[in-house]
Each structure stands twice: as structure tokens, then as C-alpha cells.
Design an enzyme around this catalytic site. Structure first.
Site, PDB file in Angstrom:
ATOM      1  CD  GLU A  86      82.015  36.600  16.330  1.00 18.38           C
ATOM      2  OE1 GLU A  86      82.843  35.929  17.012  1.00 18.38           O
ATOM      3  OE2 GLU A  86      80.892  36.901  16.737  1.00 18.38           O
TER       4      GLU A  86
ATOM      5  CG  ASP B 131      78.994  38.600  14.840  1.00 17.60           C
ATOM      6  OD1 ASP B 131      79.482  37.502  14.566  1.00 17.60           O
ATOM      7  OD2 ASP B 131      79.282  39.245  15.869  1.00 17.60           O
TER       8      ASP B 131
ATOM      9  CD  GLU C 107      74.818  38.594  17.302  1.00 20.09           C
ATOM     10  OE1 GLU C 107      75.266  37.745  18.088  1.00 20.09           O
ATOM     11  OE2 GLU C 107      74.799  39.818  17.553  1.00 20.09           O
TER      12      GLU C 107
ATOM     13  CB  THR D 120      75.812  43.754  10.884  1.00 17.74           C
ATOM     14  OG1 THR D 120      75.726  45.190  10.857  1.00 17.74           O
ATOM     15  CG2 THR D 120      74.768  43.159   9.940  1.00 17.74           C
TER      16      THR D 120
ATOM     17  CD  GLU E 126      77.566  46.567  19.512  1.00 18.11           C
ATOM     18  OE1 GLU E 126      77.981  47.748  19.362  1.00 18.11           O
ATOM     19  OE2 GLU E 126      77.883  45.853  20.479  1.00 18.11           O
TER      20      GLU E 126
ATOM     21  CD1 TRP F 160      71.804  38.896  24.949  1.00 14.51           C
ATOM     22  CD2 TRP F 160      71.703  40.339  23.249  1.00 14.51           C
ATOM     23  NE1 TRP F 160      72.177  38.215  23.800  1.00 14.51           N
ATOM     24  CE2 TRP F 160      72.127  39.074  22.749  1.00 14.51           C
ATOM     25  CE3 TRP F 160      71.558  41.392  22.355  1.00 14.51           C
ATOM     26  CZ2 TRP F 160      72.400  38.856  21.403  1.00 14.51           C
ATOM     27  CZ3 TRP F 160      71.850  41.172  21.011  1.00 14.51           C
ATOM     28  CH2 TRP F 160      72.263  39.919  20.539  1.00 14.51           C
TER      29      TRP F 160
ATOM     30  N   GLY G  23      66.165  45.247  24.845  1.00 16.45           N
ATOM     31  CA  GLY G  23      67.255  45.299  25.813  1.00 16.45           C
ATOM     32  C   GLY G  23      67.148  44.261  26.906  1.00 16.45           C
TER      33      GLY G  23
ATOM     34  NE  ARG H 122      79.000  51.197  22.333  1.00 17.96           N
ATOM     35  CZ  ARG H 122      78.650  50.170  21.554  1.00 17.96           C
ATOM     36  NH1 ARG H 122      77.698  50.338  20.642  1.00 17.96           N
ATOM     37  NH2 ARG H 122      79.251  49.008  21.677  1.00 17.96           N
TER      38      ARG H 122
END
Length: 293
Positions: free
Chosen positions: A111, A113, A115, A129, A140, A204, A208, A283
Site C-alpha cells: 500500500e 498512502d 492521508e 504518507t 509514517e 487518532w 493523537g 520507536r
């Protein structure tokens, strides 16, 4: 579902789309064409929230607290330079998500994206994206835009060939995902359908999920134009023929950004990028292999 079953599902979906396309006598618009919506796209959900304008050369999707809406291409593609002209909802659009993307119909899906994440009036809309390859996403990147995307139409484009994927806003490249399969990084290589939608993402999308959709401003409306498709259509899971240099987006010119594009890319990311998964050390203590080391 095993790998063969996944491929069978994907092949069945793309073949059914292709046969339906032939049944109505469809022909893909040529480069720079002015196709009407019905030639290359179908409404996929929220039919009563879709309005055709100017003999199908513009489509309006609406969102209220009962439903949003979406549409998808009649065919699947294995490469291309996919584009859409979009005008986003204005004023208070917090919690509202407009999406324009390519997606495969398989378990371990690919995919690509765009958004657009709405915001309170006077606050900037965020463009997010993402890239999924073989079911792996979490890539992201988010940025603000250098214009108001609700004030007028702008072009959003995805170049997809065997060398790179490039996201463009108008003619400015904002993201590049290179083919690093030789380093063990999955690269989108499944047939994908073009889709667009308008939906409620207030769990979200804004702050957030802390800022919710204000339904007193509904219906929210996103407008789309530019329904010609620059893509290599496929009927099954084999996209190798779509890498042919007979397709202009596969020519050497599109294997990498040129010097002017690189400067524009670096400039816009320096000024407007607000989040990049590659830089998120909590992360990803070790950057993912496709990220600059």
C-alpha cells in the site's frame, strides 16, 4: 491463508475488475487525458454520499455522522505515475481523514498512502504518507503543506516503478522510497488498485485523537478531479511486464530524482517535515534498513 491462496485471491480480484471493465467497453485514458469518473472508477461505498459534478469530471465525497464514502479504480496496476487533483474540506475539519492511495487485495498487502488529517479552523492540515510492502507498514512521515489544501485543487501523485516510489505534491517530490530488495527490504510488487475515501478518523487523526470531529460542521466535503490513469493494468499477480521501458514512467529519467528535484525535495522536507519514522529513536532504536544510516 497460505501464499498460493493469497495469490489466488489477488488474481481473482484483479481479473474480476478487468472483466467488468471490458464488459462496459472501458478504455484507459491516455496521458494528459480528461476522462470522466465513470470511465476508470467505480463508487465502492457510501453511494448516497457521492455527487458527480460537471458530467463526471469532478466528484464530491461527503461525510456526516452516518457515513463517509469512497471510490476505486476499475483495474489493478503493476506500475505507473498515478495522480489525483484534490480539494480538502475547509474550516473546522478536525478528525476528518481524506485518503488517496494504492492498495493490493491480499493478506500481506502492499500500500502507498496519502492521508490528509484535518484540524481545527486556523490550524494546519497534516499530510501523512505511508508505505506498506509485504504486509509491513509503520513507515509514517508527516508534514505540513506550504499552501491551504482546502482553498483550491492541488495535484497529488505517486510514481511507482521497479527503481523507486516517489510521492509528489504538485510537481514537488516530498518522499522517496527506493528499491532496496538487494538489502532484504520488501518493495511493493503486487498489483494495486487506486482508491480514495473520506471518513471519520477522530480516534487518532488530530492531536493523537484528543481533538474530536465537530459534527455541527457536517457535511464535510472533499472534491476530486483528474480521472485519467497513467498506469500499466494487470489481470493477475505477475507485474513483470509492467516494468517495460515502453511505459514512459519506467524510462531512465524516472529511476532517480534529477538535481533540481533533489534540491526541491531537500528544501521542502527541511521546512515542513514534522515527523519521520526513520528519526524516531524511541520507536526504532536501530533505524530500519531502508532509512539513511
Amino acid at each position: 491463508m497460505n501464499h498460493c491462496s493469497v495469490l489466488a485471491t489477488l488474481m481473482d480480484f484483479c481479473l474480476r475488475r478487468f472483466l467488468a471493465f471490458l464488459l462496459i467497453g472501458g478504455v484507459l485514458a491516455r496521458r494528459n487525458g480528461d476522462a470522466s469518473f465513470d470511465r476508470n472508477y467505480d463508487i465502492t461505498w457510501g453511494n448516497d454520499h457521492v455527487l458527480s459534478i460537471d458530467e463526471g469530471r469532478q466528484i464530491q465525497l461527503s461525510l456526516d455522522n452516518s457515513s463517509g464514502a469512497g471510490f476505486g479504480s476499475k483495474l489493478c496496476f503493476g506500475s505507473g505515475f498515478i495522480h489525483m487533483r484534490i480539494k480538502l474540506p475547509g474550516k473546522d475539519s478536525a478528525g476528518v481523514v481524506t485518503a488517496f492511495y494504492l492498495t493490493s487485495h491480499s493478506n500481506n498487502h502492499d500500500e502507498l498512502d496519502f492521508e490528509f488529517l484535518g484540524n481545527r479552523e486556523g490550524k494546519p492540515i497534516t499530510l501523512q504518507t505511508n508505505v506498506f510492502a509485504d504486509g509491513q507498514g509503520n513507515r509514517e512521515q508527516r508534514m505540513y503543506l506550504w499552501f491551504d489544501p482546502a482553498a483550491d485543487f492541488h495535484s497529488y501523485k505517486i510514481l511507482w516503478n521497479q527503481y523507486q516510489i516517489v510521492f509528489y505534491v504538485d510537481d514537488t517530490p516530498i518522499r522517496v522510497f527506493k528499491n532496496h530488495t538487494n538489502s532484504g527490504v520488501s518493495y511493493p510488487s503486487q498489483p494495486m488498485q487506486i482508491e480514495a475515501s473520506l471518513w471519520d478518523g477522530d480516534s487518532w487523526a488530530t492531536d493523537g485523537g484528543q481533538t474530536k470531529t465537530n459534527w455541527s460542521h457536517a457535511p464535510f466535503q472533499t472534491h476530486f478531479q483528474g480521472f485519467d490513469v497513467n498506469g500499466c493494468s494487470v489481470q493477475d499477480s505477475d507485474i513483470q511486464p509492467c516494468y517495460s521501458t515502453n511505459y514512459w514512467w519506467n524510462s531512465r529519467k524516472y529511476w532517480t530524482l534529477d538535481s533540481t528535484q533533489k534540491r526541491a525535495y531537500e528544501n521542502v522536507r527541511k521546512k515542513y517535515l514534522t515527523y519521520d519514522y526513520c528519526s524516531d529513536r524511541p520507536r526504532y532504536p536501530t533505524p530500519p534498513p531502508e532509512c539513511p544510516q
